[in-house]
Design a protein around this motif. Structure first.
Motif, PDB file in Angstrom:
ATOM      1  N   LEU A  83       0.825  -1.198   0.000  1.00  0.00           N
ATOM      2  CA  LEU A  83       0.000   0.000   0.000  1.00  0.00           C
ATOM      3  C   LEU A  83       0.860   1.249   0.000  1.00  0.00           C
ATOM      4  N   ASN A  84       0.370   2.278  -0.669  1.00  0.00           N
ATOM      5  CA  ASN A  84       1.037   3.577  -0.688  1.00  0.00           C
ATOM      6  C   ASN A  84       0.275   4.510   0.253  1.00  0.00           C
ATOM      7  N   GLU A  85       0.808   4.743   1.430  1.00  0.00           N
ATOM      8  CA  GLU A  85       0.124   5.586   2.404  1.00  0.00           C
ATOM      9  C   GLU A  85       0.391   7.052   2.101  1.00  0.00           C
ATOM     10  N   GLU A  86      -0.697   7.785   1.890  1.00  0.00           N
ATOM     11  CA  GLU A  86      -0.593   9.200   1.557  1.00  0.00           C
ATOM     12  C   GLU A  86      -1.796   9.942   2.125  1.00  0.00           C
ATOM     13  N   VAL A 124      -7.705  12.008   5.067  1.00  0.00           N
ATOM     14  CA  VAL A 124      -7.371  10.729   5.689  1.00  0.00           C
ATOM     15  C   VAL A 124      -6.023  10.248   5.160  1.00  0.00           C
ATOM     16  N   ILE A 125      -5.512   9.196   5.802  1.00  0.00           N
ATOM     17  CA  ILE A 125      -4.256   8.588   5.370  1.00  0.00           C
ATOM     18  C   ILE A 125      -4.555   7.190   4.845  1.00  0.00           C
ATOM     19  N   GLY A 126      -4.091   6.901   3.642  1.00  0.00           N
ATOM     20  CA  GLY A 126      -4.294   5.579   3.067  1.00  0.00           C
ATOM     21  C   GLY A 126      -3.897   5.544   1.608  1.00  0.00           C
ATOM     22  N   ASP A 127      -4.216   4.453   0.953  1.00  0.00           N
ATOM     23  CA  ASP A 127      -3.910   4.287  -0.472  1.00  0.00           C
ATOM     24  C   ASP A 127      -5.153   4.642  -1.271  1.00  0.00           C
ATOM     25  N   SER A 128      -5.177   5.836  -1.823  1.00  0.00           N
ATOM     26  CA  SER A 128      -6.370   6.317  -2.532  1.00  0.00           C
ATOM     27  C   SER A 128      -6.648   5.499  -3.785  1.00  0.00           C
ATOM     28  N   ILE A 129      -5.598   5.047  -4.474  1.00  0.00           N
ATOM     29  CA  ILE A 129      -5.786   4.296  -5.716  1.00  0.00           C
ATOM     30  C   ILE A 129      -6.441   2.950  -5.437  1.00  0.00           C
ATOM     31  N   ARG A 207     -11.626  -8.315  -2.679  1.00  0.00           N
ATOM     32  CA  ARG A 207     -11.425  -8.965  -1.377  1.00  0.00           C
ATOM     33  C   ARG A 207      -9.969  -8.876  -0.932  1.00  0.00           C
ATOM     34  N   GLU A 208      -9.054  -9.159  -1.842  1.00  0.00           N
ATOM     35  CA  GLU A 208      -7.631  -9.110  -1.485  1.00  0.00           C
ATOM     36  C   GLU A 208      -7.214  -7.688  -1.117  1.00  0.00           C
ATOM     37  N   LEU A 209      -7.693  -6.699  -1.872  1.00  0.00           N
ATOM     38  CA  LEU A 209      -7.337  -5.308  -1.583  1.00  0.00           C
ATOM     39  C   LEU A 209      -7.936  -4.847  -0.255  1.00  0.00           C
TER      40      LEU A 209
END
Length: 407
Positions: A83-86, A124-129, A207-209
């Protein structure tokens, strides 16, 4: 007989390697098909011929999308996706996604509505994509399986650090017999699976994501009330930041030519199709059709091209001519792309020579291949099928770097 406990662990890398190899072997001819298709589109004004060529391009891009989907699932199941945390604006992101999805809904005469809980933080912080990938899959499925009525998206706070998203439709619902395995690969929410478009991989990937984002995904469905998919994701509030001007924007890449996985989009401006002329470009490509295509694309862009069939020939040609740009195919006989790049960098170091500009061309759309090319000294990495916009951008970069080194 029950399989041994380590069977899944043993077979998974083999499956991943197999899919990577299949991806490479399919991308190589696709590169030629898409490339020559673009050249033909440029050379004809006949409406019927252009229509046929555009259909060919659309079908080829669809096939490329299927290849990428298989690779995505393979990487996810083998734990190779990170994951790309942004920091990003969740409301703004949802608004943009819904505007795109409304086009699909309105095309079927459906109404798409969405709302977001006021308790959701602005940033928020997380992987937007990856978050958008799950949301997009669920909404597209809802639209696909709904013939009339509406699709409703709701985003709410699950707890202080998680959000819960629901996508509800007024379709026929998922039969009970199919609900248990709905998130397995190649399963669809309809008994008449052969009548439905798609790969049947979207929910498996979702599901995996979702698991990767620290959440879970589930289904609520009945024939009387349609279908509702829900998922949670770990998206904690972004901490305060003194400078709020650029919040929500992704950090800029430090290099002008950042690799893009499987990017098949056209240039966003006419400027991207106006590269400099008279650049000396050395190409190493062992596949004759792709070599012909690369030569045609480069010469059409005003470059002077030398073609070699393997890394050893390319190394000799570099010694003799010192071109403005070197394009190396990743997989070649005698000496492959990374080996050739390493040999050039070693020679430059020994003799204190000016750094050559090296781009790697590959049908391997894997992070491992990218890292290997970076370690070998490549400046950038282009994944086949190569788009003309990417090639033009590469030539502009090489021209700019050439001017810098000569000034």
């Amino acid at each position: 007989m029950n399989p041994p406990p380590n069977m899944y662990g043993f077979w998974q890398p083999t499956t991943t390697d197999f899919l990577n190899a299949v991806s490479h072997d399919l991308r190589t001819p696709l590169n030629a098909i898409l490339g020559f298709n673009e050249l033909l589109l440029d050379s004809t004004t006949d409406p019927a011929q252009r229509h046929y060529l555009e259909l060919c391009r659309s079908a080829s891009n669809h096939l490329l999308g299927l290849i990428d989907t298989l690779l995505d699932l393979s990487r996810l199941e083998s734990g190779k996706v990170k994951l790309n945390e942004e920091r990003f604006h969740l409301r703004q992101l949802l608004s943009e996604q819904m505007q795109l999805l409304e086009i699909h809904a309105s095309g079927k005469g459906l109404r798409l509505t969405w709302e977001i809980d006021e308790q959701i933080p602005e940033q928020v912080i997380g992987d937007s994509i990856r978050f958008c990938q799950v949301l997009f899959n669920l909404v597209i499925n809802a639209i696909k399986f709904t013939d009339k009525g509406n699709v409703t998206v709701n985003v709410a706070a699950h707890d202080e650090r998680k959000v819960i998203v629901s996508v509800a439709d007024t379709g026929a619902g998922v039969p009970i017999a199919l609900q248990e395995n709905i998130f397995e690969p190649f399963q669809r929410g309809n008994i008449n699976q052969q009548q439905q478009q798609g790969t049947g991989l979207g929910l498996a990937i979702s599901r995996e994501l979702t698991n990767l984002m620290g959440g879970e995904i589930w289904l609520e469905s009945s024939s009387a009330a349609g279908t509702k998919f829900c998922f949670t994701a770990f998206l904690p509030p972004a901490p305060p930041k003194e400078n709020l001007d650029n919040l929500g924007e992704k950090p800029a890449n430090g290099t002008e030519l950042s690799p893009q996985e499987g990017d098949t989009r056209a240039a966003k401006s006419a400027d991207a199709t106006s590269p400099p002329v008279n650049l000396q470009v050395l190409v190493a490509e062992d596949e004759p059709t792709n070599a012909l295509l690369i030569r045609a694309l480069l010469e059409k862009s005003g470059a002077e091209v030398t073609i070699t069939e393997n890394g050893r020939e390319a190394l000799n040609a570099w010694h003799e001519n010192k071109p403005d740009l070197i394009l190396l195919d990743y997989q070649m006989p005698e000496m492959n792309g990374p080996e050739t790049a390493s040999a050039i960098r070693a020679n430059e170091s020994r003799h204190t020579q000016k750094r050559a500009k090296i781009a790697m061309l590959s049908a391997h759309a894997t992070d491992q291949a990218r890292r290997e090319c970076e370690m070998a000294g490549a400046d950038t990495y282009l994944t086949k099928p190569i788009q003309r916009a990417e090639l033009c951008k590469l030539l502009k970069w090489a021209h700019k770097e050439t001017l810098k080194s000569s000034s």
